[in-house]
Design a protein around this motif. Structure first.
Motif, PDB file in Angstrom:
ATOM      1  N   TRP A 111      -9.316   6.015 -11.262  1.00 26.62           N
ATOM      2  CA  TRP A 111      -7.890   6.310 -11.314  1.00 26.62           C
ATOM      3  C   TRP A 111      -7.615   7.721 -10.800  1.00 26.62           C
ATOM      4  O   TRP A 111      -8.305   8.678 -11.154  1.00 26.62           O
ATOM      5  N   GLU A 124       0.337  -2.060  -7.294  1.00 26.32           N
ATOM      6  CA  GLU A 124       0.703  -0.965  -6.413  1.00 26.32           C
ATOM      7  C   GLU A 124       1.860  -1.399  -5.508  1.00 26.32           C
ATOM      8  O   GLU A 124       1.845  -2.488  -4.944  1.00 26.32           O
ATOM      9  N   SER A 159      -3.810  -1.047  -8.362  1.00 26.11           N
ATOM     10  CA  SER A 159      -2.884  -1.138  -9.492  1.00 26.11           C
ATOM     11  C   SER A 159      -2.366   0.251  -9.832  1.00 26.11           C
ATOM     12  O   SER A 159      -2.971   1.265  -9.476  1.00 26.11           O
ATOM     13  N   MET A 160      -1.238   0.269 -10.544  1.00 28.97           N
ATOM     14  CA  MET A 160      -0.688   1.528 -11.034  1.00 28.97           C
ATOM     15  C   MET A 160      -0.649   1.468 -12.556  1.00 28.97           C
ATOM     16  O   MET A 160      -0.295   0.429 -13.124  1.00 28.97           O
ATOM     17  N   ILE A 220      -4.605  -2.065  -1.651  1.00 31.93           N
ATOM     18  CA  ILE A 220      -3.552  -2.386  -2.609  1.00 31.93           C
ATOM     19  C   ILE A 220      -4.225  -2.530  -3.966  1.00 31.93           C
ATOM     20  O   ILE A 220      -4.964  -3.492  -4.205  1.00 31.93           O
ATOM     21  N   ASN A 260     -10.127  -3.314  -6.507  1.00 30.22           N
ATOM     22  CA  ASN A 260      -9.770  -3.551  -5.113  1.00 30.22           C
ATOM     23  C   ASN A 260     -10.052  -5.029  -4.847  1.00 30.22           C
ATOM     24  O   ASN A 260     -11.126  -5.415  -4.398  1.00 30.22           O
ATOM     25  N   SER A 285       6.251  -0.259  -4.099  1.00 28.80           N
ATOM     26  CA  SER A 285       7.471   0.552  -4.195  1.00 28.80           C
ATOM     27  C   SER A 285       8.575  -0.260  -4.860  1.00 28.80           C
ATOM     28  O   SER A 285       8.540  -1.497  -4.864  1.00 28.80           O
ATOM     29  N   ILE A 324      -3.151   5.609  -9.746  1.00 31.96           N
ATOM     30  CA  ILE A 324      -3.495   4.437  -8.949  1.00 31.96           C
ATOM     31  C   ILE A 324      -5.002   4.227  -9.013  1.00 31.96           C
ATOM     32  O   ILE A 324      -5.778   5.190  -8.965  1.00 31.96           O
ATOM     33  N   ASP A 353       0.854  -1.184   0.000  1.00 33.44           N
ATOM     34  CA  ASP A 353       0.000   0.000   0.000  1.00 33.44           C
ATOM     35  C   ASP A 353       0.894   1.239   0.000  1.00 33.44           C
ATOM     36  O   ASP A 353       1.239   1.764   1.052  1.00 33.44           O
ATOM     37  N   ILE A 354       1.254   1.713  -1.186  1.00 33.39           N
ATOM     38  CA  ILE A 354       2.260   2.765  -1.313  1.00 33.39           C
ATOM     39  C   ILE A 354       1.752   4.121  -0.841  1.00 33.39           C
ATOM     40  O   ILE A 354       2.522   4.955  -0.352  1.00 33.39           O
ATOM     41  N   ASP A 355       0.441   4.376  -0.969  1.00 36.79           N
ATOM     42  CA  ASP A 355      -0.073   5.691  -0.601  1.00 36.79           C
ATOM     43  C   ASP A 355      -0.769   5.694   0.759  1.00 36.79           C
ATOM     44  O   ASP A 355      -1.325   6.716   1.170  1.00 36.79           O
ATOM     45  N   HIS A 387       4.767   9.036  -7.480  1.00 35.65           N
ATOM     46  CA  HIS A 387       5.436   7.842  -6.964  1.00 35.65           C
ATOM     47  C   HIS A 387       6.899   8.162  -6.661  1.00 35.65           C
ATOM     48  O   HIS A 387       7.576   8.824  -7.453  1.00 35.65           O
TER      49      HIS A 387
END
Length: 560
Positions: free
Chosen positions: A385, A195, A157-158, A155, A402, A197, A398, A148-150, A390
């Protein structure tokens, strides 16, 4: 306690709920920890039976487990819902009352508490199963870590604009990403990434890192176990993992278990063995019985009953093993894997191939899925989206599916409705077990101070005492044992103190009345044995009849 079935419970609250059930309904439930997980959490098992009619160990029993895979949280909910059904409906529903009076359940709602805890963290970490590092205990030095980057608790997709990308926006709904045609050129295309890093990003290439916790506890069972190069996540040796070892030990110690159900998600199917061999390798009678049970299961739940080997292989050149393979192949017990929840079916998609659909399906199916998600999940199942800066990739968007909310488990508002499909199935499966009973016990005086005792036992259950032809061929039970206990001063003139009366048939494996095969022994569910004893008139002789699977029955006779 207000136990709800529209949410998932982290370990502390989950444990409190189980303890509360056991304390509130002590006449039906008891609780024990059968072992510790890798991180030291208890692996709870509840025993359910009416203790006033006998101990669980003296009754045929049925095994239930769930949540062996970390994020398959609905499996725990299904188990909790069943426990709640038992305690609230005992004395109200005849079938549940009869079941708890004559049978027992061993219920392990959360076999993998560590993985489930990771999945429910505020910032979730999704792994396949156990949290133990395997096969290597080291962090990757490059690549993409799915996370969960943000920090929004999801979690997703990018997507990144890329002229060589494989994906494009749907022409009628640009939120939806669909595959680019093989010869298509000149449009707006995207490269899709999970999603997460990146470590040591070179600006060009991305590989997705495998989970450091690479175990799959469902591949760690003894039957069909294979090394890592053949079966990912199987562990260094069978039952190497504490969670699996605890369950295997418990089931082996409780020889009265006659069958089992293991809850997973998601596909909305009832899976039967084998995972490694075709149906032709199964004893014909067992296959017929599996198909009968499957038809009943479909009638109760609406889920198709299918063969793992023939219809649920991840790859046509690969086979999988699991709890179901071990319980049937080694122990000969009828075991089912219930894959809870099918969002495709909810969206109106029919006649699809359960595994093949994930590799390829019509764009129309994506449209149906999106419409269902918008209608049922209030925009949370498919996220529009949004822009994100990033730390390694720069500007990305993102969004998308889900999966943990929409796919991996039923959404909260649909959860109870889904798990409510299973109690009747679990009651049926327990009630078809063999059940040994004393049909007749009498004494006859044959001479002064000498008496002949006649014992007749019968199997009142549907399945034979040995349960399946597989179990019989594996020698998993030793037959009905009748044991006589004499009063002080009495003597056994003839007969054995401990007599093996053999196995008893049930009502299964019988031809129809229109068949040209005649039932060769219509009373094969009964057996007779006799003793002659020297004793005084009026004394009592105790008889105990027991079978590894079919339970225990006791009786006394007064010598007259």
């Amino acid at each position: 306690m207000d136990v709800r079935f529209d949410r998932f419970y982290r370990f502390a609250e989950f444990s409190e709920i189980l303890q509360w059930y056991a304390a509130t309904y002590p006449e039906i439930l008891s609780i024990e920890s059968i072992g510790k997980s890798f991180e030291g959490r208890d692996i709870w098992v509840l025993t359910a039976t009416n203790i006033k009619t006998g101990a669980a160990a003296d009754k045929p029993a049925y095994w239930i487990d769930g949540n062996i895979h970390a994020s398959e949280l609905a499996a725990t909910t299904a188990s909790l819902y069943f426990i709640n059904t038992l305690v609230t409906q005992y004395g109200k529903r005849d079938d549940i009352t009869r079941c708890l009076d004559t049978r027992a359940y061993y219920i392990c709602p959360r076999m993998n508490p560590d993985g489930a805890e990771w999945a429910m963290r505020d910032s979730p970490k999704i792994v396949r199963s156990s949290t133990r590092p395997y096969p290597f205990d080291e962090e990757p030095v490059d690549g993409l870590d799915i996370e969960d980057i943000d920090g929004d608790g999801r979690i997703l997709s990018m997507r990144i604009p890329d002229a060589n990308g494989n994906w494009k926006c749907h022409p009628d709904n640009p939120r939806l990403m669909i595959a680019r045609e093989p010869t298509e050129y000149g449009g707006q295309y995207y490269r899709m990434l999970p999603e997460g890093s990146l470590r040591d990003y070179d600006g060009y290439t991305v590989k997705v890192n495998k989970d450091k916790a690479g175990l799959d506890l469902n591949r760690n069972f003894p039957a069909g176990w294979r090394q890592e190069f053949e079966q990912l996540g199987a562990g260094p040796y069978p039952t190497s993992e504490p969670e699996v070892r605890a369950v295997v030990q418990f089931i082996c110690d409780h020889t009265n278990i006659t069958g089992g159900t293991t809850f997973h998600t998601w596909s909305g199917v009832l899976l039967r063995p084998s995972g490694t061999t075709p149906d032709d390798d199964m004893p014909a009678e067992d296959l017929w019985e599996y198909k009968r049970q499957g038809e009943k299961g479909t009638a109760i739940t609406g889920y198709p009953a299918i063969s793992t080997y023939h219809e649920f292989r991840y790859h046509p050149k690969e086979v999988i093993t699991g709890t179901f393979n071990w319980i049937y192949d080694h122990l000969g017990l009828y075991e089912w894997t219930v894959e809870i929840w099918c969002p495709m079916r909810e969206a109106g998609i029919t006649n699809y191939k359960y595994i093949d659909w994930f590799r390829s399906h019509p764009v129309e199916d994506d449209v149906k899925m999106l419409a269902w998600a918008d209608r049922e999940l209030s925009g949370q199942g498919y996220v529009d989206w949004y822009k994100f800066d990033h730390p390694q990739l720069g500007p990305v968007e993102i969004g998308g599916w889900n999966k943990l909310l929409a796919f991996r488990n039923p959404p909260p508002h649909l959860l109870e409705k889904e798990v409510a499909k299973f109690p009747d199935l679990l009651i049926h499966q327990a009630l078809i077990s063999p059940k040994i009973e004393i049909y007749d016990l009498k004494s006859e005086r044959v001479a002064e101070g000498t008496f002949r005792l006649t014992l007749v036992v019968q199997n009142t259950g549907y399945l034979p005492s040995y349960v399946s032809k597989r179990a019989k061929s594996r020698g998993q039970s030793r037959g009905v044992i009748a044991e006589i206990t004499l009063p002080t001063g009495a003597a056994l003139v003839s007969g054995d103190v401990r007599d093996n009366m053999g196995e008893l048939e049930g009502r299964a494996y019988k031809p129809t009345l229109m068949s040209f095969w005649t039932d060769p022994c219509p009373t094969a569910d009964r057996a007779v044995t006799e003793w002659v004893v020297a004793a005084k008139v009026g004394e009592k002789v105790a008889i105990t009849v027991r079978h590894d699977k079919a339970g225990v029955s006791r009786g006394t006779v007064i010598l007259k």
